[in-house]
Scaffold this motif. Structure first.
Motif, short mmCIF file in Angstrom:
data_model
loop_
_atom_site.label_atom_id
_atom_site.label_comp_id
_atom_site.label_asym_id
_atom_site.label_seq_id
_atom_site.Cartn_x
_atom_site.Cartn_y
_atom_site.Cartn_z
N ALA A 68 0.82 -1.22 0.00
CA ALA A 68 0.00 0.00 0.00
C ALA A 68 0.85 1.26 0.00
N GLN A 69 2.00 1.24 0.68
CA GLN A 69 2.87 2.41 0.70
C GLN A 69 3.34 2.77 -0.71
N LYS A 70 3.77 1.78 -1.45
CA LYS A 70 4.19 2.00 -2.83
C LYS A 70 3.03 2.56 -3.65
N TYR A 71 1.87 1.98 -3.46
CA TYR A 71 0.71 2.45 -4.21
C TYR A 71 0.38 3.90 -3.89
N VAL A 72 0.33 4.25 -2.60
CA VAL A 72 -0.03 5.62 -2.21
C VAL A 72 0.97 6.62 -2.79
N ASP A 73 2.25 6.31 -2.71
CA ASP A 73 3.27 7.21 -3.27
C ASP A 73 3.04 7.45 -4.75
N GLU A 74 2.77 6.38 -5.50
CA GLU A 74 2.59 6.50 -6.95
C GLU A 74 1.26 7.17 -7.30
N ALA A 75 0.22 6.89 -6.51
CA ALA A 75 -1.08 7.52 -6.77
C ALA A 75 -1.01 9.03 -6.55
N ILE A 76 -0.33 9.44 -5.50
CA ILE A 76 -0.17 10.87 -5.24
C ILE A 76 0.63 11.53 -6.34
N ALA A 77 1.69 10.89 -6.80
CA ALA A 77 2.50 11.45 -7.88
C ALA A 77 1.65 11.63 -9.14
N ALA A 78 0.81 10.64 -9.44
CA ALA A 78 -0.05 10.73 -10.62
C ALA A 78 -1.08 11.85 -10.47
N TYR A 79 -1.62 12.01 -9.26
CA TYR A 79 -2.62 13.05 -9.04
C TYR A 79 -1.99 14.44 -9.12
N GLU A 80 -0.81 14.60 -8.54
CA GLU A 80 -0.13 15.89 -8.58
C GLU A 80 0.27 16.26 -10.01
N LYS A 81 0.57 15.25 -10.82
CA LYS A 81 0.87 15.53 -12.23
C LYS A 81 -0.38 16.04 -12.95
N LYS A 82 -1.51 15.46 -12.59
CA LYS A 82 -2.78 15.86 -13.19
C LYS A 82 -3.20 17.24 -12.70
N HIS A 83 -2.87 17.56 -11.45
CA HIS A 83 -3.23 18.85 -10.85
C HIS A 83 -1.97 19.49 -10.29
N PRO A 84 -1.22 20.21 -11.12
CA PRO A 84 0.08 20.77 -10.69
C PRO A 84 -0.01 21.74 -9.53
N ASN A 85 -1.17 22.29 -9.26
CA ASN A 85 -1.30 23.24 -8.14
C ASN A 85 -1.53 22.55 -6.80
N VAL A 86 -1.60 21.20 -6.82
CA VAL A 86 -1.91 20.45 -5.59
C VAL A 86 -0.70 19.65 -5.14
#
Length: 446
Positions: free
Chosen positions: A57-75
């Motif tokens: 889950a740790q690996k998943y959370v790190d990668e999910a956040i990276a993907a979301y921040e890429k989609k929303h650069p202001n977050v």
């Protein structure tokens, strides 16, 4: 969930304090909420738990956040993995000062609704559309007074019976499918000095599991449990109390390891892995790991506790979901909700499963990618499971009555009737000392 004695104390004390202080939560009125996505810089903090029971889950959370921040650069999202024994106390400290996380992880049922009653979280249904929420599995556990308060994230099948077919076959036995067959297996193995079901109740938690998987079999719905909490039914009623007799019966037939009261939960489970016990009961998220350690699908059958009653949940697995909520003090609840919805997109559901092997709490997850027969059966049982009873009783009732009396019944020092009477007496004490508990549970029972 992973359990320790320290966690038990922290969880029960912190939650009991909240239940005592709770003032009730309404439906939120008609005040409009701001769901517009902000354009300024946004920073969110997420406190979560789960690596402990769903490795990867740790690996998943790190990668999910990276993907979301890429989609929303202001977050920017800062995710902090909590310790098992620190999850609840840390949140209570944060809630007292209204600082800390924007997104918080909660176990289901009372664990998620307690902060709602205390007004520490905002309803997730204020920000996530109804149609979207309709796909989230087990959201009923987090629904109160017309609102869904936290969002299911991943499923916790609660709790499967794992059976070593190789151990049974070696002793001329087959997999039991009814309670009477299970008792016969216990008789046969105990006569040879072999443990049928490895368990440990020293730390209490396994008692709650047994209440849920045995006690649900004679009930018509979770509403029966809520009715007993508020006093319109009684925990001494036959349908509420018969499971204590079945627990005592399992002791009489020698189903358990003799030192069950001396071992903590996960100490006992190792005996199943070692082949020293024919069966064990474990957290559903961890069941595939136990199957693998015990020789794989060829050796292990994953099933629900065999039926002793004919209620709608007899022979079914309990099903609960671990959840994410939005704190009432978050400046950007709409962004927090958007991130939670992002975790439920198809790509993220697949990524979660790939990283953890655990089941996402979403009916849109493509089950065809699950190839292990044991895991496929587990997921199917979770998708069509019954309510997980422990999530519908006050934590203090769980610790003071269920945990204690399971230990006593398995010691042979109290009778089933005495255990049921003590559970009802504990519930009466809670009703008389905490009127807001009765109010909240009455509303929940609707």
């Amino acid at each position: 969930m992973t359990t320790t004695r320290k966690l038990a104390g922290a969880l029960l004390v912190a939650t009991a304090l909240v239940l005592t202080a709770c003032t009730g939560a309404g439906s939120g009125g008609s005040t409009p909420v701001n769901t517009a996505f902000p354009t300024e810089k946004v920073k969110l903090t997420m406190w979560w738990w789960g690596e402990q029971e769903a490795p990867g889950a740790q690996k998943y959370v790190d990668e999910a956040i990276a993907a979301y921040e890429k989609k929303h650069p202001n977050v920017t999202i800062d995710a902090v993995l909590q310790t098992t024994d620190g999850l609840v106390p840390s949140f209570q400290t944060a809630a007292a000062s209204k600082t800390g996380p924007d997104i918080e992880y909660f176990w289901g049922g009372t664990n998620a609704l307690t902060p709602a009653w205390q007004k520490q979280i905002t309803p997730i249904s204020d920000y996530i559309p109804k149609e979207e929420l309709s796909h989230y599995l087990n959201a009923t556990e987090e629904t109160y007074d017309g609102k869904v308060w936290t969002a299911p994230w991943y499923v916790q099948p609660s709790f499967p019976l794992l059976i070593r077919k190789d151990v049974l076959a070696k002793n001329g036995l087959s997999v039991p499918t009814t309670w009477d067959q299970l008792m016969s297996v216990c008789d046969a193995l105990s006569s040879k000095g072999i443990t049928t079901i490895a368990g440990g109740v020293k730390d209490g938690w396994f008692g709650g599991w047994l209440y849920s998987i045995l006690g649900s079999q004679d009930l018509s719905s979770q509403s029966d449990v809520l009715a007993a909490v508020v006093g319109t039914q009684s925990f001494t009623d036959a349908k509420q109390a018969e499971w204590w007799t079945r627990l005592a019966e399992s002791k009489q037939h020698g189903c358990w390891n003799n030192d069950i009261n001396s071992l903590e939960l996960y100490q006992a489970q190792q005996r199943f892995v070692d082949g020293a016990a024919a069966m064990t009961i474990t957290a559903g998220t961890d069941a595939p790991n136990f199957v693998k350690k015990a020789g794989g699908d060829a050796n292990v059958e994953v099933t629900a506790m065999p039926s002793w009653a004919d209620g709608p949940y007899a022979g079914k697995l309990g099903s609960s979901s671990q959840t994410l909520g939005i704190t009432s003090w978050s400046k950007y609840p709409q962004v927090a909700a958007d991130f939670i919805m992002f975790l439920h997109t198809s790509a993220q559901l697949d990524a979660w499963y790939a990283a953890t092997g655990a089941m996402p709490a979403d009916d849109r997850f493509d089950l065809s990618q699950v190839t292990s027969p044991a895991k496929k059966k587990l997921f199917d049982m979770a998708s069509h499971g019954g309510p997980y009873l422990e999530n519908y009783i006050p934590p203090q009732l769980d610790s003071d009555a269920v945990f204690k009396n399971v230990q006593l019944v398995l010691q042979g020092s109290t009778t089933p009737a005495q255990a049921a009477a003590d559970m009802e007496a504990t519930a009466k004490r809670l009703r008389s000392t905490d009127r807001t508990l009765v109010k909240n549970y009455t509303v929940w029972a609707r």
